[in-house]
Design an enzyme around this catalytic site. Structure first.
Site, mmCIF file in Angstrom:
data_model
loop_
_atom_site.group_PDB
_atom_site.id
_atom_site.type_symbol
_atom_site.label_atom_id
_atom_site.label_comp_id
_atom_site.label_asym_id
_atom_site.label_seq_id
_atom_site.Cartn_x
_atom_site.Cartn_y
_atom_site.Cartn_z
ATOM 1 N N CYS A 126 -15.187 -4.043 11.526
ATOM 2 C CA CYS A 126 -13.725 -3.846 11.488
ATOM 3 C C CYS A 126 -13.450 -2.358 11.309
ATOM 4 O O CYS A 126 -13.865 -1.766 10.304
ATOM 5 C CB CYS A 126 -13.096 -4.632 10.337
ATOM 6 S SG CYS A 126 -11.358 -4.166 10.103
ATOM 7 N N HIS A 151 -7.770 -7.818 7.510
ATOM 8 C CA HIS A 151 -6.707 -7.287 8.361
ATOM 9 C C HIS A 151 -6.260 -8.239 9.466
ATOM 10 O O HIS A 151 -5.278 -7.965 10.163
ATOM 11 C CB HIS A 151 -7.152 -5.964 8.989
ATOM 12 C CG HIS A 151 -7.343 -4.892 7.966
ATOM 13 N ND1 HIS A 151 -8.571 -4.564 7.460
ATOM 14 C CD2 HIS A 151 -6.447 -4.109 7.329
ATOM 15 C CE1 HIS A 151 -8.426 -3.601 6.567
ATOM 16 N NE2 HIS A 151 -7.153 -3.313 6.451
ATOM 17 N N LYS A 306 -0.400 -2.059 5.376
ATOM 18 C CA LYS A 306 0.110 -1.449 6.597
ATOM 19 C C LYS A 306 -0.141 -2.364 7.781
ATOM 20 O O LYS A 306 0.698 -2.555 8.639
ATOM 21 C CB LYS A 306 -0.632 -0.133 6.828
ATOM 22 C CG LYS A 306 -0.363 0.893 5.782
ATOM 23 C CD LYS A 306 -1.269 2.083 5.906
ATOM 24 C CE LYS A 306 -2.650 1.825 5.328
ATOM 25 N NZ LYS A 306 -3.357 3.037 4.907
HETATM 26 O O1 ME8 Z 1 -9.160 1.749 1.179
HETATM 27 N N1 ME8 Z 1 -1.013 -2.975 -4.013
HETATM 28 O O2 ME8 Z 1 -7.716 3.483 1.690
HETATM 29 P P1 ME8 Z 1 -6.302 2.748 1.753
HETATM 30 C C1 ME8 Z 1 -1.598 -2.119 -4.860
HETATM 31 N N2 ME8 Z 1 -9.718 5.025 2.247
HETATM 32 N N3 ME8 Z 1 -2.350 -1.074 -4.444
HETATM 33 C C2 ME8 Z 1 -2.492 -0.901 -3.132
HETATM 34 C C3 ME8 Z 1 -1.897 -1.766 -2.184
HETATM 35 C C4 ME8 Z 1 -1.127 -2.849 -2.685
HETATM 36 N N4 ME8 Z 1 -0.524 -3.707 -1.894
HETATM 37 N N5 ME8 Z 1 -2.216 -1.334 -0.943
HETATM 38 C C5 ME8 Z 1 -2.977 -0.223 -1.112
HETATM 39 C C6 ME8 Z 1 -8.944 2.906 1.471
HETATM 40 N N6 ME8 Z 1 -3.142 0.039 -2.420
HETATM 41 C C7 ME8 Z 1 -10.077 3.893 1.515
HETATM 42 C C8 ME8 Z 1 -10.487 4.230 0.106
HETATM 43 S S1 ME8 Z 1 -11.963 5.587 -1.643
HETATM 44 C C9 ME8 Z 1 -13.378 6.418 -1.603
HETATM 45 C C10 ME8 Z 1 -11.636 5.175 0.010
HETATM 46 C C11 ME8 Z 1 -3.900 1.158 -3.011
HETATM 47 O O3 ME8 Z 1 -5.351 3.741 2.301
HETATM 48 C C12 ME8 Z 1 -5.073 0.628 -3.822
HETATM 49 O O4 ME8 Z 1 -5.513 1.629 -4.684
HETATM 50 O O5 ME8 Z 1 -6.410 1.445 2.419
HETATM 51 C C13 ME8 Z 1 -6.095 0.402 -2.750
HETATM 52 O O6 ME8 Z 1 -7.406 0.270 -3.264
HETATM 53 C C14 ME8 Z 1 -5.906 1.647 -1.933
HETATM 54 O O7 ME8 Z 1 -4.485 1.895 -1.966
HETATM 55 C C15 ME8 Z 1 -6.389 1.483 -0.512
HETATM 56 O O8 ME8 Z 1 -5.937 2.571 0.239
#
Ligand code: ME8
Length: 680
Positions: A126, A151, A306
């Site tokens: 994915c 997703h 998203k």
């Molecule tokens: O996973 N509720 O990035 P990402 C609460 N780049 N927190 C949320 C959320 C929600 N509905 N949606 C997102 C990634 N988050 C990787 C991470 S780290 C080395 C790499 C927050 O943009 C939460 O902290 O998908 C989640 O783990 C993170 O955004 C995922 O962000």
């Protein structure tokens, strides 16, 4: 000086920021402010994750060079974050050179220690998660197409030469580490989840791609780019100087590493608690002290994401709410570690109850009375009559308890309970003022001492609340601080060091409203219209890839129709039928799991009767028992007792049932209510 290093995940720039990203960053910022206020030297890191096939594809679609494309999205993250005044020391970007140098060093160290080797990989990939899935883990879509379980997008079958990380070599070491360090993974439920996953065995991990160009080349083999999680996870050390000269390089790295708190959503728990510690062990580096995995904000019962297209739009949010109240809401509303449903209604109710009618009103009435009755000078504690003196002492004790409870809960990352401790003390102050009626005392010169004691006590309580809540409400508490005539920064005051009475004789500042009341009806109408417009705009922007769920959104007109017209076939009941059900307020006194029953919690609940009742509820998969103690719930008090797993249940706890799985959300109250009060 004690150091404290706190990190958030670095966010993918494959789309725009939303409330979920803001949430984790609010938590990290609040912890950073809390620790700073208590004298720690804090390094708080956030940033963006900018490599991977998905980003390469998105840039191609936008017709932009990849770097230009990611710069644009990084800017949108920074712009969305800006109003929150986050106090991160640095914003790491995985496209920065110092980061790349650090990742190369980590790779080389792991390879030199024999934990990286070359092989061949085949699997279902994915691009959104940057993860391979086994066939059994995938979800079957239309025509048996395999979809990503997170997703719900089609998976790609990839087969290629790859470097592998010897994850299998770390199974025992990881388990030993989890067992020796019970706080390495928090909360407990997540720790257990990871433990059983690792006990189930670990496969080696493919950590390079030849099919992906937008990534960090593998040292000495540039045909391969590094697996994006190897690249991304390393940010936590590269950003503080590992393998580069960032912030002075190694000395700085050694000062701050290991991290004290790494905050992640539960969606990326495994990466941070299995892969990340294994990578660090492979390079001979120490592991972070705690990885805390929080729950997800849901919207309409599903994870806000998203790709599912159900995110809370930050533009709409900013238009109606100050960052301060959003901070307060997310910290107070979500039991940290558990999921929570985000609704604007709940946000409005919470702001109006706790901030406008609560803290804001306490500040306004206390300061206005000091201005009007005491020439704008906070009175000293005068010798008043015995009864009032006793009450004032009780208030003072309640505030002292809140000072202790706030830190105790906060140190355990129970943000909601920490804030609740302050609210409980505030209820006591409010009651003290309402009972003592200083506006009447002011009319009688003989009651001057009583008036002064009431206003002194109220002002002192407010001063303590401002210091306590400074990490949560940085601007509002500073405003209260100044209005109380205090100098300096409230965020530099350690609440436990405040002297009771230290604010007396200060001349207060201009009295300004802190939290104006929000007009719920008007704001909700505006939000509905704005969300519909912004969804339409987003749908236009992302049309070729819009997920199926985006089209099932209910339009505002449909919502209105659904509310106004009775559903066909509804059988109405009369009020006399409703009154047969005895609904009462109960307070959870004890809560525990029922052995061998995954779903059941056993409570004792105080309904204001001589004895608390034993009540069982099938919510164990969604709530941690210890976090429910002290919570006010609604009980069906006249339900015939029945036995569940050998225990008699003497009532029923009410909860909303959300989504297809029927996730329970306990019903409760925003204001203080006495145990046993009847609902009708
Ligand atoms: O996973 N509720 O990035 P990402 C609460 N780049 N927190 C949320 C959320 C929600 N509905 N949606 C997102 C990634 N988050 C990787 C991470 S780290 C080395 C790499 C927050 O943009 C939460 O902290 O998908 C989640 O783990 C993170 O955004 C995922 O962000």
């Amino acid at each position: 000086m004690n150091k404290f290093y706190v990190t958030t995940p670095i966010y993918y720039v494959n789309s725009y920021p939303h409330l979920g990203h803001v949430y984790t960053t609010i938590i990290a910022d609040t912890v950073a402010r809390y620790k700073r206020q208590r004298g720690h030297e804090v390094f708080f890191l956030t940033g963006t994750d900018e490599h991977g096939i998905n980003i390469e594809r998105a840039a191609e679609k936008a017709g932009l060079p990849v770097k230009q494309h990611v710069d644009r999205i990084v800017d949108s993250f920074k712009t969305a974050f800006e109003p929150f005044q986050f106090t991160n020391r640095h914003w790491v970007r995985t496209t920065d050179d110092y980061h790349k140098a650090g990742v190369r060093k980590l790779w080389q160290a792991a390879k030199a220690n024999g934990f990286i080797y070359k092989g061949k990989y085949e699997g279902w990939y994915c691009g959104n998660c940057n993860e391979f899935y086994q066939e059994g883990e995938a979800v079957k879509g239309e025509g048996d197409v395999l979809l990503c379980p997170t997703h719900e997008r089609p998976l790609d079958l990839l087969s290629e030469e790859s470097y592998f990380f010897k994850l299998s070599a770390f199974q025992d070491k990881l388990i030993a580490h989890y067992e020796a360090n019970p706080h390495f993974i928090r909360p407990e439920t997540r720790r257990n989840e990871v433990l059983s996953f690792v006990r189930g065995g670990l496969n080696d991990l493919s950590v390079s791609r030849v099919s992906v160009k937008w990534g960090i080349p593998v040292p000495d083999d540039p045909e391969h780019t590094m697996y994006v999680w190897f690249d991304a996870l390393s940010n936590y050390i590269t950003a503080i100087g590992y393998g580069n000269e960032q912030f002075g390089g190694e000395a700085h790295f050694n000062k701050f590493w290991p991290a004290d708190l790494q905050l992640v959503g539960k969606d990326i728990l495994r990466f941070h608690t299995v892969y990340w510690p294994a990578f660090l062990m492979a390079a001979g580096l120490p592991l972070p002290k705690t990885v805390y995995s929080h729950g997800m904000w849901l919207s309409g019962g599903r994870k806000m994401s998203k790709t599912l297209g159900n995110v809370i739009d930050l533009e709409v949010l900013h238009k109606h709410f100050t960052p301060e109240v959003v901070r307060y809401f997310v910290l107070r509303e979500m039991v940290f570690g558990q999921d929570g449903d985000f609704t604007y209604e709940a946000l409005l109710d919470r702001v109006n109850a706790d901030l406008a009618s609560g803290l804001g009103n306490l500040a306004a009435r206390t300061l206005t009375m000091i201005r009007n009755f005491c020439e704008g000078v906070i009175p000293s504690a005068s010798e008043a009559n015995a009864e009032l003196t006793a009450q004032a002492n009780e208030v003072r004790e309640a505030v002292a308890l809140a000072v202790v409870a706030f830190d105790r809960e906060f140190d355990e990352y129970n943000f909601s309970r920490a804030i609740e401790a302050v609210s409980n003390a505030r209820f006591r102050v409010d009651k003290f003022i309402s009972d003592a009626k200083p506006w009447d005392l002011a009319k009688d010169p003989a009651k001057r001492a009583e008036l002064e004691l009431v206003l002194h006590t109220a002002a002192e309580s407010l001063r303590h609340f401002a210091a306590l809540l400074a990490p949560v409400l940085p601007n509002a508490t500073q405003a209260i601080w100044q209005q109380l005539g205090e100098s300096g920064q409230v965020n530099e005051v350690i609440p436990a060091n405040l002297n009771w009475g230290g604010g007396a004789q200060h001349k207060i500042g201009d009295v300004q409203p802190i939290f104006p009341r929000l007009d719920k009806k008007k704001i909700m109408e505006e939000i509905k219209q704005e969300e519909a417009a912004s969804q339409a705009a987003r749908a236009q922007e992302t049309k070729p890839e819009a997920p199926a769920t985006a089209t099932t959104e209910t339009k505002p007109a449909e919502v209105a129709a659904a509310v106004n017209e009775p559903a066909p076939g509804v059988a109405y009941i009369g009020i006399e039928d409703f009154l047969k059900v005895e609904l009462r307020v109960g307070e959870i006194k004890t809560a525990e799991r029922v052995p061998k029953a995954d779903k059941l919690l056993r409570f004792t609940i105080d309904l204001g009767e001589a004895e608390p009742r034993q009540i069982l509820a099938g919510i164990a998969q969604y709530y941690e028992p210890e976090k429910l103690i002290g919570r006010k719930v609604i009980i069906v008090a006249n339900l015939a007792p029945r036995k569940l797993r050998g225990f008699e249940s003497q009532g029923m706890v009410l909860a909303a049932s959300i989504g297809e799985e029927g996730r329970p959300i306990l019903a409760g109250f925003l204001e203080d209510v006495p145990n046993g009060a009847r609902l009708k």
